[in-house]
Design an enzyme around this catalytic site. Structure first.
Site, PDB file in Angstrom:
ATOM      1  N   THR A 133      11.716   0.007  10.952  1.00 47.00           N
ATOM      2  CA  THR A 133      11.094   0.663  12.102  1.00 47.00           C
ATOM      3  C   THR A 133      12.122   1.026  13.170  1.00 47.00           C
ATOM      4  O   THR A 133      13.171   0.385  13.264  1.00 47.00           O
ATOM      5  CB  THR A 133      10.047  -0.298  12.720  1.00 47.00           C
ATOM      6  OG1 THR A 133       9.660   0.185  13.993  1.00 47.00           O
ATOM      7  CG2 THR A 133      10.595  -1.698  12.904  1.00 47.00           C
ATOM      8  N   ASP A 134      11.781   2.007  14.007  1.00 49.84           N
ATOM      9  CA  ASP A 134      12.660   2.322  15.149  1.00 49.84           C
ATOM     10  C   ASP A 134      12.556   1.261  16.239  1.00 49.84           C
ATOM     11  O   ASP A 134      13.365   1.245  17.164  1.00 49.84           O
ATOM     12  CB  ASP A 134      12.350   3.714  15.708  1.00 49.84           C
ATOM     13  CG  ASP A 134      10.928   3.865  16.240  1.00 49.84           C
ATOM     14  OD1 ASP A 134      10.116   2.929  16.093  1.00 49.84           O
ATOM     15  OD2 ASP A 134      10.625   4.932  16.807  1.00 49.84           O
ATOM     16  N   GLU A 135      11.555   0.359  16.120  1.00 48.86           N
ATOM     17  CA  GLU A 135      11.389  -0.662  17.167  1.00 48.86           C
ATOM     18  C   GLU A 135      12.578  -1.631  17.206  1.00 48.86           C
ATOM     19  O   GLU A 135      12.760  -2.338  18.189  1.00 48.86           O
ATOM     20  CB  GLU A 135      10.067  -1.416  16.978  1.00 48.86           C
ATOM     21  CG  GLU A 135       8.886  -0.476  17.041  1.00 48.86           C
ATOM     22  CD  GLU A 135       7.536  -1.167  17.106  1.00 48.86           C
ATOM     23  OE1 GLU A 135       7.450  -2.297  17.607  1.00 48.86           O
ATOM     24  OE2 GLU A 135       6.565  -0.549  16.641  1.00 48.86           O
ATOM     25  N   TYR A 158       7.598  -9.044  16.095  1.00 49.11           N
ATOM     26  CA  TYR A 158       7.581  -8.106  14.964  1.00 49.11           C
ATOM     27  C   TYR A 158       8.933  -7.413  14.818  1.00 49.11           C
ATOM     28  O   TYR A 158       9.552  -7.463  13.742  1.00 49.11           O
ATOM     29  CB  TYR A 158       6.469  -7.063  15.157  1.00 49.11           C
ATOM     30  CG  TYR A 158       6.632  -5.841  14.271  1.00 49.11           C
ATOM     31  CD1 TYR A 158       6.495  -5.935  12.892  1.00 49.11           C
ATOM     32  CD2 TYR A 158       6.937  -4.596  14.820  1.00 49.11           C
ATOM     33  CE1 TYR A 158       6.657  -4.822  12.076  1.00 49.11           C
ATOM     34  CE2 TYR A 158       7.099  -3.476  14.007  1.00 49.11           C
ATOM     35  CZ  TYR A 158       6.961  -3.593  12.640  1.00 49.11           C
ATOM     36  OH  TYR A 158       7.128  -2.491  11.840  1.00 49.11           O
ATOM     37  N   LYS A 162      11.831  -7.600  11.835  1.00 50.82           N
ATOM     38  CA  LYS A 162      12.289  -6.424  11.062  1.00 50.82           C
ATOM     39  C   LYS A 162      13.805  -6.254  11.230  1.00 50.82           C
ATOM     40  O   LYS A 162      14.506  -5.919  10.269  1.00 50.82           O
ATOM     41  CB  LYS A 162      11.557  -5.155  11.518  1.00 50.82           C
ATOM     42  CG  LYS A 162      10.075  -5.115  11.192  1.00 50.82           C
ATOM     43  CD  LYS A 162       9.778  -5.115   9.698  1.00 50.82           C
ATOM     44  CE  LYS A 162      10.164  -3.822   9.007  1.00 50.82           C
ATOM     45  NZ  LYS A 162       9.713  -3.828   7.578  1.00 50.82           N
TER      46      LYS A 162
HETATM   47  P1  NAD Z   1       0.507  -2.274   6.741  1.00 54.32           P
HETATM   48  O1  NAD Z   1       0.322  -3.482   7.609  1.00 54.32           O
HETATM   49  O2  NAD Z   1      -0.519  -1.203   6.753  1.00 54.32           O
HETATM   50  O3  NAD Z   1       0.699  -2.716   5.225  1.00 54.32           O
HETATM   51  C1  NAD Z   1       1.478  -3.806   4.838  1.00 54.32           C
HETATM   52  C2  NAD Z   1       1.138  -4.148   3.399  1.00 54.32           C
HETATM   53  O4  NAD Z   1       1.974  -5.242   2.997  1.00 54.32           O
HETATM   54  C3  NAD Z   1      -0.315  -4.594   3.203  1.00 54.32           C
HETATM   55  O5  NAD Z   1      -0.865  -3.950   2.079  1.00 54.32           O
HETATM   56  C4  NAD Z   1      -0.199  -6.100   2.981  1.00 54.32           C
HETATM   57  O6  NAD Z   1      -1.223  -6.620   2.131  1.00 54.32           O
HETATM   58  C5  NAD Z   1       1.173  -6.208   2.340  1.00 54.32           C
HETATM   59  N1  NAD Z   1       1.780  -7.524   2.554  1.00 54.32           N
HETATM   60  C6  NAD Z   1       1.882  -8.213   3.721  1.00 54.32           C
HETATM   61  N2  NAD Z   1       2.465  -9.398   3.510  1.00 54.32           N
HETATM   62  C7  NAD Z   1       2.762  -9.452   2.188  1.00 54.32           C
HETATM   63  C8  NAD Z   1       3.392 -10.426   1.362  1.00 54.32           C
HETATM   64  N3  NAD Z   1       3.827 -11.585   1.861  1.00 54.32           N
HETATM   65  N4  NAD Z   1       3.543 -10.150   0.051  1.00 54.32           N
HETATM   66  C9  NAD Z   1       3.104  -8.978  -0.478  1.00 54.32           C
HETATM   67  N5  NAD Z   1       2.479  -8.044   0.243  1.00 54.32           N
HETATM   68  C10 NAD Z   1       2.321  -8.269   1.559  1.00 54.32           C
HETATM   69  O7  NAD Z   1       1.932  -1.698   7.147  1.00 54.32           O
HETATM   70  P2  NAD Z   1       2.440  -0.173   7.185  1.00 54.32           P
HETATM   71  O8  NAD Z   1       2.056   0.413   8.490  1.00 54.32           O
HETATM   72  O9  NAD Z   1       2.051   0.518   5.943  1.00 54.32           O
HETATM   73  O10 NAD Z   1       4.008  -0.404   7.210  1.00 54.32           O
HETATM   74  C11 NAD Z   1       4.767  -0.445   6.002  1.00 54.32           C
HETATM   75  C12 NAD Z   1       6.217  -0.687   6.345  1.00 54.32           C
HETATM   76  O11 NAD Z   1       6.691   0.326   7.216  1.00 54.32           O
HETATM   77  C13 NAD Z   1       6.453  -2.026   7.050  1.00 54.32           C
HETATM   78  O12 NAD Z   1       7.651  -2.576   6.548  1.00 54.32           O
HETATM   79  C14 NAD Z   1       6.598  -1.636   8.512  1.00 54.32           C
HETATM   80  O13 NAD Z   1       7.437  -2.543   9.190  1.00 54.32           O
HETATM   81  C15 NAD Z   1       7.237  -0.258   8.384  1.00 54.32           C
HETATM   82  N6  NAD Z   1       6.943   0.651   9.514  1.00 54.32           N
HETATM   83  C16 NAD Z   1       5.669   1.004   9.836  1.00 54.32           C
HETATM   84  C17 NAD Z   1       5.440   1.900  10.882  1.00 54.32           C
HETATM   85  C18 NAD Z   1       4.054   2.374  11.243  1.00 54.32           C
HETATM   86  O14 NAD Z   1       3.909   3.187  12.147  1.00 54.32           O
HETATM   87  N7  NAD Z   1       3.001   1.956  10.552  1.00 54.32           N
HETATM   88  C19 NAD Z   1       6.501   2.401  11.617  1.00 54.32           C
HETATM   89  C20 NAD Z   1       7.786   1.993  11.283  1.00 54.32           C
HETATM   90  C21 NAD Z   1       8.003   1.138  10.220  1.00 54.32           C
END
Ligand code: NAD
Length: 354
Positions: A133-135, A158, A162
């Site tokens: 993430t950019d965070e 969080y 990350k």
């Molecule tokens: P999300 O919370 O929608 O999905 C996370 C998924 O991971 C879920 O399906 C959950 O069941 C699974 N999960 C969690 N813990 C687990 C474990 N211990 N073992 C196996 N599976 C597990 O998240 P997202 O929004 O789809 O984000 C996906 C990735 O992108 C993350 O790494 C997040 O940090 C990164 N990200 C997200 C955003 C955003 O805007 N949503 C922005 C930047 C980065």
């Protein structure tokens, strides 16, 4: 390619799985623990496809993950599984450390074992894409953009977890030579977004005529990226990114949170008119503790070196998203009635339960 995806039942992971299976020739092996954020319904479009396979497992479970690697023998890994909601990290940081830090370590070690056992072209082509993430870069003032050289300065449990996992991923490249690529993206939005996050929460509250919570004075700025543009970017980075390198992904769509909420109200008023303008539902609530003021991504490296371009701007992407929620109540209604009905999370006063 045989691509192992983690977190493929989540918001971005499911977009990645749907994209890979429906629009590319790759075979997908999805590992997901199915936490509250994992939803098999998001994979309905591909779950009968012979190129899609699902494994319910926890990435912290080294034995289970090792066995899946042995069975699948992946050519590449896209690691998205994480605890992802900042507000939840404020009241329950432990799960974030476990999954985001220790779970990433398990994934890196399993990938290293797989890569060590490969030879020749298969070894040269193997990739581990760590999605972040950019965070991790902290907060920006009114000017400037995050580049890949911006120092890490995370604010929340969080983003700190990350940041830790990003450092592990790069260290596994420097120390062991594992061909790791890291991507850091801005806020995603789009279909299948769990309704605890700002955009789907506001769409669904507005449809129900409920208050639309805006943290603080609504002046915090995020740089919005349509999730399907992100899925395309991730495959581009996986297949053409340089090992050891980081790529920022962003849509060049900065908006204040208040502008986002107002645009959703206006879009809903246009698509599904109500008796009163939905902007009247906006309510300002206590700000999130440690709330970063502004995030904005400079995606020049990804655009110039790898040729990716966002296809949606915020207005086109948001209208697609609102239409999707209007047409797909089957997907979100069980979530609103069950695991999360829209209550406020993460004010920081609660003690962590263990
Ligand atoms: P999300 O919370 O929608 O999905 C996370 C998924 O991971 C879920 O399906 C959950 O069941 C699974 N999960 C969690 N813990 C687990 C474990 N211990 N073992 C196996 N599976 C597990 O998240 P997202 O929004 O789809 O984000 C996906 C990735 O992108 C993350 O790494 C997040 O940090 C990164 N990200 C997200 C955003 C955003 O805007 N949503 C922005 C930047 C980065």
């Amino acid at each position: 390619m045989r691509i192992l995806v983690t977190g493929g039942a989540g918001f971005i992971g499911s977009a990645v799985c749907r994209y890979l299976v429906r629009e590319t020739g790759h075979e997908v092996f999805n590992i997901d623990k199915l936490t509250y954020a994992g939803n098999p319904a998001s994979l309905k479009a591909i779950d009968n496809d012979p190129r899609y396979h699902f494994y319910k497992a926890d990435i912290c479970d080294a034995a289970a993950i090792g066995a899946i690697f042995d069975e699948v023998q992946p050519d590449a890994v896209m690691h998205l599984a994480a605890e992802s909601h900042v507000d939840r990290s404020i009241v329950g940081s432990r799960a974030f450390i476990e999954t985001n830090v220790l779970g990433s370590h398990v994934m890196l070690e399993a990938a290293r074992r797989r890569w060590n056992g490969l030879e020749g072209e298969a070894k040269a082509a193997f990739r581990f894409l760590h999605i972040s993430t950019d965070e991790v870069y902290g907060s920006l003032g009114p000017d400037g953009l995050f580049t890949e050289d911006t120092p890490y300065d995370p604010s929340s449990p969080y983003s700190a977890s990350k940041a830790a996992s990003d450092h592990l991923a790069i260290a596994w490249h420097r120390t062991y030579g594992l061909p790791v690529v890291v991507s850091n993206c801005s806020n995603n939005y789009g279909p299948y977004h769990f309704p605890e996050k700002l955009i789907p929460l506001v769409i669904l509250n507005a449809l129900d005529g409920k208050p639309l919570p805006v943290y603080g004075d609504g002046s915090n700025i995020r740089d919005w990226l349509f999730v399907e543009d992100h899925a395309r970017a991730l495959l581009t980075i996986l297949t053409t990114g340089r090992p050891g390198r980081t790529y920022n992904v962003g849509g060049r769509n900065e908006r204040t949170n208040l502008q986002v909420v107002q645009t959703i109200c206006d879009t809903l008023d246009k698509l599904r008119p109500a008796a009163r303008p939905r902007r009247e539902l906006i309510t300002f609530v206590t700000d999130r503790p440690g709330h970063d003021h502004r995030y904005a991504i400079d995606a020049t490296r990804l655009e110039n070196e790898l040729g990716w371009r966002a296809q949606e701007n915020f207005d086109t992407g948001l209208e697609k998203t609102v239409r999707w929620y209007l047409e797909n109540e089957w997907w979100w209604r069980p979530l609103r009635d069950g695991v999360y009905s829209g209550e406020r999370l993460g004010l920081g006063a609660e003690e962590e339960k263990r």
